[in-house]
Motif scaffolding. Structure first.
Motif, mmCIF file in Angstrom:
data_model
loop_
_atom_site.group_PDB
_atom_site.id
_atom_site.type_symbol
_atom_site.label_atom_id
_atom_site.label_comp_id
_atom_site.label_asym_id
_atom_site.label_seq_id
_atom_site.Cartn_x
_atom_site.Cartn_y
_atom_site.Cartn_z
ATOM 1 N N ILE A 123 17.402 -3.725 14.559
ATOM 2 C CA ILE A 123 16.699 -3.174 15.719
ATOM 3 C C ILE A 123 16.491 -4.278 16.748
ATOM 4 N N ARG A 124 17.129 -4.126 17.912
ATOM 5 C CA ARG A 124 16.973 -5.117 18.976
ATOM 6 C C ARG A 124 15.822 -4.751 19.913
ATOM 7 N N ASP A 125 15.683 -3.476 20.203
ATOM 8 C CA ASP A 125 14.649 -3.018 21.116
ATOM 9 C C ASP A 125 14.331 -1.561 20.801
ATOM 10 N N PHE A 126 13.558 -0.922 21.672
ATOM 11 C CA PHE A 126 13.104 0.429 21.371
ATOM 12 C C PHE A 126 14.212 1.475 21.486
ATOM 13 N N ALA A 127 15.278 1.164 22.194
ATOM 14 C CA ALA A 127 16.401 2.102 22.238
ATOM 15 C C ALA A 127 17.032 2.231 20.852
ATOM 16 N N ASP A 128 17.123 1.122 20.116
ATOM 17 C CA ASP A 128 17.629 1.181 18.744
ATOM 18 C C ASP A 128 16.677 1.972 17.851
ATOM 19 N N THR A 129 15.388 1.703 17.981
ATOM 20 C CA THR A 129 14.415 2.443 17.172
ATOM 21 C C THR A 129 14.488 3.935 17.464
ATOM 22 N N ALA A 130 14.669 4.290 18.735
ATOM 23 C CA ALA A 130 14.759 5.701 19.110
ATOM 24 C C ALA A 130 15.969 6.359 18.461
ATOM 25 N N ALA A 131 17.113 5.662 18.446
ATOM 26 C CA ALA A 131 18.324 6.226 17.851
ATOM 27 C C ALA A 131 18.162 6.422 16.350
ATOM 28 N N ALA A 153 0.827 -1.212 0.000
ATOM 29 C CA ALA A 153 0.000 0.000 0.000
ATOM 30 C C ALA A 153 0.862 1.263 0.000
ATOM 31 N N PHE A 154 2.129 1.144 0.440
ATOM 32 C CA PHE A 154 3.013 2.309 0.552
ATOM 33 C C PHE A 154 3.977 2.430 -0.626
ATOM 34 N N ALA A 155 3.818 1.581 -1.626
ATOM 35 C CA ALA A 155 4.783 1.553 -2.727
ATOM 36 C C ALA A 155 4.913 2.917 -3.402
ATOM 37 N N ALA A 156 3.804 3.614 -3.596
ATOM 38 C CA ALA A 156 3.847 4.907 -4.299
ATOM 39 C C ALA A 156 4.699 5.927 -3.551
ATOM 40 N N LEU A 157 4.737 5.838 -2.213
ATOM 41 C CA LEU A 157 5.530 6.798 -1.432
ATOM 42 C C LEU A 157 7.010 6.657 -1.745
ATOM 43 N N SER A 158 7.443 5.429 -1.996
ATOM 44 C CA SER A 158 8.877 5.198 -2.210
ATOM 45 C C SER A 158 9.356 5.791 -3.522
ATOM 46 N N ARG A 159 8.448 6.082 -4.406
ATOM 47 C CA ARG A 159 8.835 6.604 -5.715
ATOM 48 C C ARG A 159 8.828 8.127 -5.774
ATOM 49 N N LEU A 160 8.529 8.782 -4.659
ATOM 50 C CA LEU A 160 8.525 10.245 -4.647
ATOM 51 C C LEU A 160 9.950 10.769 -4.787
ATOM 52 N N PRO A 161 10.158 11.869 -5.515
ATOM 53 C CA PRO A 161 11.507 12.410 -5.680
ATOM 54 C C PRO A 161 12.050 13.009 -4.374
ATOM 55 N N ASN A 162 13.378 12.957 -4.237
ATOM 56 C CA ASN A 162 14.077 13.568 -3.109
ATOM 57 C C ASN A 162 13.651 12.952 -1.781
ATOM 58 N N LEU A 163 13.406 11.629 -1.780
ATOM 59 C CA LEU A 163 12.895 10.951 -0.583
ATOM 60 C C LEU A 163 13.439 9.532 -0.530
ATOM 61 N N THR A 164 13.834 9.090 0.662
ATOM 62 C CA THR A 164 14.240 7.704 0.889
ATOM 63 C C THR A 164 13.368 7.112 1.991
ATOM 64 N N LEU A 165 12.863 5.917 1.728
ATOM 65 C CA LEU A 165 11.951 5.242 2.661
ATOM 66 C C LEU A 165 12.722 4.141 3.383
ATOM 67 N N PHE A 166 12.646 4.159 4.722
ATOM 68 C CA PHE A 166 13.340 3.171 5.549
ATOM 69 C C PHE A 166 12.317 2.364 6.349
ATOM 70 N N SER A 167 12.474 1.053 6.345
ATOM 71 C CA SER A 167 11.618 0.213 7.194
ATOM 72 C C SER A 167 12.191 0.153 8.599
ATOM 73 N N ILE A 168 11.380 0.558 9.587
ATOM 74 C CA ILE A 168 11.721 0.337 10.999
ATOM 75 C C ILE A 168 10.657 -0.564 11.631
ATOM 76 N N GLN A 169 10.031 -1.357 10.770
ATOM 77 C CA GLN A 169 9.006 -2.313 11.189
ATOM 78 C C GLN A 169 9.624 -3.446 11.995
ATOM 79 N N LYS A 170 8.970 -3.839 13.091
ATOM 80 C CA LYS A 170 9.343 -5.026 13.846
ATOM 81 C C LYS A 170 8.129 -5.946 13.955
ATOM 82 N N GLY A 171 8.394 -7.193 14.359
ATOM 83 C CA GLY A 171 7.300 -8.135 14.507
ATOM 84 C C GLY A 171 7.193 -9.066 13.322
ATOM 85 N N PRO A 172 6.086 -9.804 13.227
ATOM 86 C CA PRO A 172 5.947 -10.829 12.186
ATOM 87 C C PRO A 172 6.067 -10.301 10.762
ATOM 88 N N SER A 173 5.802 -9.012 10.538
ATOM 89 C CA SER A 173 5.815 -8.467 9.176
ATOM 90 C C SER A 173 7.174 -7.922 8.760
#
Length: 588
Positions: free
Chosen positions: A498-506, A458-478
């Motif tokens: 990402i091991r825990d929320f401290a990594d996500t925060a950084a 559903a987010f594929a179109a966002l990744s194609r926007l100019p001057n933008l990089t999309l990073f996954s910080i998703q955790k869990g089964p997905s």
């Protein structure tokens, strides 16, 4: 002249024939002659069970005083006490009956039922299995065992149990309806609906089946049909408290809060002690911004059957009194996001003179170092000598009298580890333009996950926007999906690091904006004071209120709400437009 035994035989014959008044009259005559006759006392108690339960209990107790070995009297006293809601006392009576007769197949289900109500599900299931072994042909016992398994969230086993009951008695209404509930919990919505409609076809006045069907239809997004089913349940049984609750839930799913609140109040008029009705009313009021009453009513959650809280700690609960240096355990009770949202109250406890001990999930332990002293952050089992008082994190807004205007909303109140944030700054420095973090799914175990989570594509179109990089910080089964994104989708996955929320925060400290669904990362990034865009379903969680694109809980957060249930496409179009504008404003 008729002897007492002959009179008793005649009375029992009337009793068994349903002529209770005639039987009771004979029992009274016997007791005038022999006031301590145990059988007459016992049987008179049984005759009065429905009309005068307190007197029935007194009579059966007197019978047992005269003859403590009267096994059936222990059973029937248990039945009367169960009717009176004295579940622990009833269980004790059933145990005494079983002690006198270990194979007493009538007392075993009664004991098991009481243990189930007391939350002792494993013990209850064991007793039910003993009863099934003694009477394998009794459908009701198998239904009771399946109910225990269902309460314990062992839904596949519960389905098998209900099917076994229905094999013995295909017309067992309760087993059929309960089977449909287990199927719904397993996500087998179509099967659940078939069983519910079958139950209604067999008995159109079966209120519980109408109400169960309403819940199933609500989960399928058929909200008006769900409302109609709950209304029909109340036509069948105007005193059915659960249906008022469920009707309120259906109205709330339509964002018709005034009607939802009205139904919860009706449920409470019928059952003023109902924890579910108090909790649901609290949720409706909080969603409507009525915080004063909402926090009070939301305390009902602590008494709900499914409340995952530390309710039985052998230490006093803090209720707002002066602290004078006492150690207060603030413990998590629900999800990770709740712990992040409400840990903001920890400094307020300290300002009241308390010493905070923060009990949180292991994944949050490293992150919380900036909230309280590191040695005061605990996870897992908390030693009793580590605190003097305790309170649930979500009860703190009530104790501090939080209103919309007084929410402690200063951010950031959580901070990344400086060294870790610096490492990620170096890692991400080659990526020019707008750096966007993405979380598209929450925990599948969340009760509303089907409405709040999206598919990665559903987010594929966002990744194609100019001057933008999309990073996954998703955790869990997905999270594994980010390693092989849909064709044409540009996505850099950071999830595996990402091991825990401290990594996500950084990581979040080095992103320009985080786009996420309503999950714990939204709370983390809001608490960090990062620009956070949260995608919300049409009927959101209570904390997001209604009708606004900001939130008083997190000043740097922007909300993108569905305008129609299930319509994420229009939401993502707005997100895409906003990201395009934000990326275009950056220097090239």
């Amino acid at each position: 002249m008729t002897t007492i035994q002959e009179a008793l035989t005649i009375a029992v014959r009337h009793h068994q024939g349903g002529r209770l008044e005639m039987a009771a009259d004979i029992y009274r005559q016997i007791l005038r002659v022999a006031p301590r006759h145990p059988d007459a006392l016992h049987l008179m108690g049984i005759a009065l069970r429905r009309r005068q339960p307190l007197e029935a209990a007194r009579l059966i107790r007197e019978a047992l005083t005269q003859n403590p070995e009267l096994t059936e009297a222990h059973l029937n006293l248990g039945n009367v006490l169960q009717d009176l809601g004295r579940i622990g006392d009833a269980a004790a009576c059933y145990r005494r009956a079983i002690a006198l007769r270990p194979d007493f197949d009538l007392a075993l289900p009664g004991l098991a039922f009481c243990l189930r109500l007391l939350g002792r599900l494993g013990e209850a299931a064991t007793i039910y299995r003993r009863a099934v072994a003694l009477g394998p042909e009794v459908a009701e016992t198998r239904n009771g065992l399946a109910n225990c398994l269902q309460d314990d969230k062992r839904y596949d086993e519960a389905v098998s149990g209900y099917r076994a009951a229905l094999a013995l008695d295909p017309f067992h209404a309760s087993a059929g309806n309960n089977l449909s509930i287990a199927l719904r919990e397993l996500g087998r919505i179509a099967e659940a609906e078939r069983w519910q409609r079958r139950a209604i076809a067999r008995d159109p006045t079966f209120a519980a089946a109408h109400s169960s069907l309403g819940i199933t239809l609500q989960e399928a997004g058929r909200l008006e049909e769900a409302v109609a089913c709950q209304a029909h349940a109340l036509v069948c049984d105007p005193g059915f408290t659960a249906a008022y609750n469920n009707l309120g839930n259906s109205r709330q799913a339509q964002n018709r809060l005034a009607e939802a609140i009205l139904q919860y109040r009706r449920a409470l008029r019928l059952d003023p002690a109902s924890p579910d009705a108090h909790r649901n009313l609290g949720i409706g009021l909080l969603l409507d911004g009525q915080f004063s009453e909402g926090w009070r009513e939301y305390e009902g959650r602590l008494r709900c059957k499914d409340a995952p809280v530390l309710a039985d700690l052998p230490k006093p609960r803090w209720t707002g009194e002066p602290l004078a240096g006492k150690r207060v355990l603030l413990h998590s009770e629900q999800g990770l996001g709740d712990s992040i949202q409400f840990c903001r109250y920890a400094p307020m406890i300290a300002a009241r003179g308390g010493r905070v001990v923060l009990g949180v999930q292991p994944a949050l332990q490293r992150l919380m170092k900036g909230v309280v002293r590191p040695d005061a952050i605990l996870s897992g089992s908390v030693p009793l000598d580590a605190f003097d008082l305790h309170v649930q994190l979500l009860s703190l807004p009530l104790l501090f009298g939080t209103t919309l205007e007084s929410i402690p909303a200063r951010v950031p109140y959580l901070f990344p580890e400086p060294e870790l944030a610096a490492q990620w700054a170096e890692r991400l420095s080659p990526h020019q333009g707008l750096r966007v973090g993405l979380v598209w799914a929450g925990s599948p175990g969340h009760g509303n996950d089907r409405n709040r989570s999206l598919r990665l594509e559903a987010f594929a179109a966002l990744s194609r926007l100019p001057n933008l990089t999309l990073f996954s910080i998703q955790k869990g089964p997905s999270e594994g999906l980010a390693a092989t994104p849909p064709a044409g989708m540009r996505l850099i996955s950071l999830s595996a690091e990402i091991r825990d929320f401290a990594d996500t925060a950084a990581i979040a400290a080095n992103l320009d904006v985080i786009v996420c669904v309503d999950t714990s990362v939204a709370h983390l990034c809001g608490a960090l004071g990062r620009p956070t865009w949260v995608l919300l379903p049409f009927a959101p969680d209570w904390r997001w209120l209604l009708g606004r694109d900001d939130t008083p809980w997190y000043p740097t957060m922007r909300l993108f709400r569905q305008n129609r249930p299930g319509d994420w496409e229009e939401v993502l179009e707005r997100v895409e437009e906003a990201l395009r504008a934000k990326a275009a404003a950056l220097p090239r």
